[in-house]
Design a protein around this motif. Sequence first.
Motif, PDB file in Angstrom:
ATOM      1  N   PHE A  57      24.887  35.282  28.376  1.00 50.16           N
ATOM      2  CA  PHE A  57      25.384  36.513  29.013  1.00 50.16           C
ATOM      3  C   PHE A  57      26.658  37.032  28.350  1.00 50.16           C
ATOM      4  O   PHE A  57      26.997  38.217  28.478  1.00 50.16           O
ATOM      5  N   LYS A  58      27.359  36.151  27.630  1.00 51.77           N
ATOM      6  CA  LYS A  58      28.616  36.559  27.018  1.00 51.77           C
ATOM      7  C   LYS A  58      28.421  37.653  25.966  1.00 51.77           C
ATOM      8  O   LYS A  58      29.390  38.278  25.542  1.00 51.77           O
ATOM      9  N   ASP A  59      27.170  37.879  25.558  1.00 55.71           N
ATOM     10  CA  ASP A  59      26.900  38.985  24.625  1.00 55.71           C
ATOM     11  C   ASP A  59      27.368  40.327  25.196  1.00 55.71           C
ATOM     12  O   ASP A  59      27.867  41.168  24.441  1.00 55.71           O
ATOM     13  N   GLY A  62      31.882  26.380  22.183  1.00 56.90           N
ATOM     14  CA  GLY A  62      30.495  26.634  21.795  1.00 56.90           C
ATOM     15  C   GLY A  62      30.034  28.065  22.027  1.00 56.90           C
ATOM     16  O   GLY A  62      29.931  28.849  21.101  1.00 56.90           O
ATOM     17  N   ASP A  63      29.794  28.419  23.287  1.00 57.32           N
ATOM     18  CA  ASP A  63      29.143  29.695  23.591  1.00 57.32           C
ATOM     19  C   ASP A  63      29.993  30.942  23.343  1.00 57.32           C
ATOM     20  O   ASP A  63      29.497  31.951  22.842  1.00 57.32           O
ATOM     21  N   THR A  64      31.265  30.893  23.725  1.00 53.10           N
ATOM     22  CA  THR A  64      32.111  32.077  23.582  1.00 53.10           C
ATOM     23  C   THR A  64      32.191  32.504  22.125  1.00 53.10           C
ATOM     24  O   THR A  64      32.026  33.681  21.800  1.00 53.10           O
ATOM     25  N   SER A 109      29.303  29.351  37.525  1.00 54.81           N
ATOM     26  CA  SER A 109      30.646  29.781  37.130  1.00 54.81           C
ATOM     27  C   SER A 109      31.492  28.678  36.501  1.00 54.81           C
ATOM     28  O   SER A 109      31.378  27.506  36.841  1.00 54.81           O
ATOM     29  N   GLY A 110      32.342  29.121  35.559  1.00 57.17           N
ATOM     30  CA  GLY A 110      33.305  28.234  34.904  1.00 57.17           C
ATOM     31  C   GLY A 110      34.689  28.847  34.988  1.00 57.17           C
ATOM     32  O   GLY A 110      35.545  28.437  35.760  1.00 57.17           O
ATOM     33  N   ASN A 111      34.895  29.891  34.192  1.00 60.86           N
ATOM     34  CA  ASN A 111      36.159  30.638  34.269  1.00 60.86           C
ATOM     35  C   ASN A 111      36.108  31.789  35.271  1.00 60.86           C
ATOM     36  O   ASN A 111      37.068  32.510  35.457  1.00 60.86           O
ATOM     37  N   PHE A 112      34.966  32.009  35.852  1.00 59.97           N
ATOM     38  CA  PHE A 112      34.758  33.005  36.920  1.00 59.97           C
ATOM     39  C   PHE A 112      34.917  34.462  36.489  1.00 59.97           C
ATOM     40  O   PHE A 112      35.127  35.342  37.313  1.00 59.97           O
ATOM     41  N   GLY A 113      34.766  34.732  35.185  1.00 61.67           N
ATOM     42  CA  GLY A 113      34.765  36.112  34.722  1.00 61.67           C
ATOM     43  C   GLY A 113      33.501  36.842  35.173  1.00 61.67           C
ATOM     44  O   GLY A 113      33.541  38.013  35.555  1.00 61.67           O
ATOM     45  N   ASN A 114      32.382  36.126  35.149  1.00 61.02           N
ATOM     46  CA  ASN A 114      31.107  36.719  35.525  1.00 61.02           C
ATOM     47  C   ASN A 114      31.115  37.078  37.014  1.00 61.02           C
ATOM     48  O   ASN A 114      30.767  38.202  37.396  1.00 61.02           O
ATOM     49  N   LEU A 115      31.542  36.146  37.850  1.00 59.93           N
ATOM     50  CA  LEU A 115      31.577  36.421  39.288  1.00 59.93           C
ATOM     51  C   LEU A 115      32.579  37.547  39.596  1.00 59.93           C
ATOM     52  O   LEU A 115      32.308  38.427  40.428  1.00 59.93           O
ATOM     53  N   GLU A 171      20.806  33.940  35.423  1.00 61.03           N
ATOM     54  CA  GLU A 171      20.363  32.984  34.403  1.00 61.03           C
ATOM     55  C   GLU A 171      21.187  33.310  33.161  1.00 61.03           C
ATOM     56  O   GLU A 171      20.952  34.298  32.472  1.00 61.03           O
ATOM     57  N   THR A 172      22.226  32.486  32.933  1.00 63.15           N
ATOM     58  CA  THR A 172      23.293  32.867  31.996  1.00 63.15           C
ATOM     59  C   THR A 172      22.999  32.517  30.533  1.00 63.15           C
ATOM     60  O   THR A 172      23.689  33.007  29.643  1.00 63.15           O
ATOM     61  N   ALA A 173      22.019  31.653  30.302  1.00 66.59           N
ATOM     62  CA  ALA A 173      21.700  31.319  28.902  1.00 66.59           C
ATOM     63  C   ALA A 173      20.209  31.044  28.759  1.00 66.59           C
ATOM     64  O   ALA A 173      19.526  30.696  29.735  1.00 66.59           O
TER      65      ALA A 173
END
Length: 431
Positions: free
Chosen positions: A106-108, A137-139, A248-254, A378-380
């Motif tokens: 989703f970071k795209d 990795g992902d970022t 969630s991890g850093n909660f930017g998406n939420l 579904e983030t990845a």
Amino acid sequence: MKYYSTNHKAPLATLKDAVIRGLAPDKGLYMPESIPTLPESFFKDLHKKSLPEIGFTVANGLFGDDVEKTALKKLTEETLNFEIPLVKLSEQVYSLELFHGPTCAFKDVGGRFMARMLAYFTQNNDKDIYVLTATSGDTGSAVASGFYNVPGIKVIILYPKGKVSHIQEQQLTTHGKNITALEIDGTFDDCQKLVKEAFNNEQLRNDFMLTSANSINLARFLPQSFYYYHAVAQLGEDAKDIVFSVPSGNFGNLTGGLFAWTSGLAIKRFIAATNVNDIVPEYLESGEFNPRPSIKTLANAMDVGNPSNFARMLDLFKNDHDKMAAFITGYTLDDEGIKSYLKAIYEKHNYIADPHGAIGYAALEKLLQPNETGIFLETAHPAKFIDTTEEVLGKKIDIPERLELYLKKKKEAVELSADFQSFQDYFYSLK
Ligand SMILES: *Cc1c(COP(=O)(O)O)cnc(C)c1O
């Protein structure tokens, strides 16, 4: 629109300054002074609108005063040039597939938008701007892909040697052109420390124009609100009682979702779904926020011990724990649980999730009430975490062609030790 810092000790910033700076000078996170409410007609016709149409309306509300309209339209359309389908698993449960972009995560969305907005704001600069990104990795791959070939911008990615997966390493190291990967002999924390030291080094800052591209940057997290509207649009005209479950991890998406809700989107509530790094679920439960070192899990893009966007969440709820806890429910799943829900979702719905999405799905299975409609993000793509998904499901996972292509390219990385002097020397070798 002006932007204030969540620490309230920095001057208001313009959009341009906030995007170039990333973090406010008082180390707070930038927030828009107001969140525009979108008109009722927009919501009434939402189900008839395409993703780029929705994206532009939302972007125009937020950025319309500061970015010229045709440029903003182009920038939004280029960001959203892939599908974000809502896939129905059952009468009550849907998966919002955010992995159809170039790097399969989703970071795209944020990576592409931020790259284009930064390019817009620096187009008349005579100096190149350097985007520094430490990644586990992902970022890094979303940033590399988003900024690839963008004029006037050079990207330097720092990743820990031997600590990212093979696919991830290929995604970081095979771009070339304006993207450079530094393979740091150390941990992710060492990489992050080098980036921080660079920002604190006055001489380096004078000699090079530096910025960063993690989710503290508002040009990365605000576009993450677009797809919440698009998800509701795909549910159709009569959708109601919608619950979003966000791994969630850093909660930017939420936080992106909270912005959509604040602007008027009909969302009943959120679930903050985490792995055992459950700092926010714990806060929602107890009112105590206790950041601590992260624990490694199968959903490693969410291995975050001090979630940076929590400051924005607090700000949106005006520091009122009870209000936040009434709207957001926490959910936590350990590695054994991740494996069993990966299996369950496959067996029950014939759907292959990735370890992060599996947590979002599990939360809905546990917490969704009758009459509610649940959407997990579904983030990845499951192939990004192929070791786990193949082992747990006992079957081969198809690798999408765009991921496969990375595997065929030649790795190019600059190896560096984790001390700041070598990093600085590397910089000056670029001059
Ligand atoms: C980054 C990431 C997350 C966490 O997103 P946040 O915005 O940091 O909460 C979840 N899943 C995947 C696959 C990610 O790459």
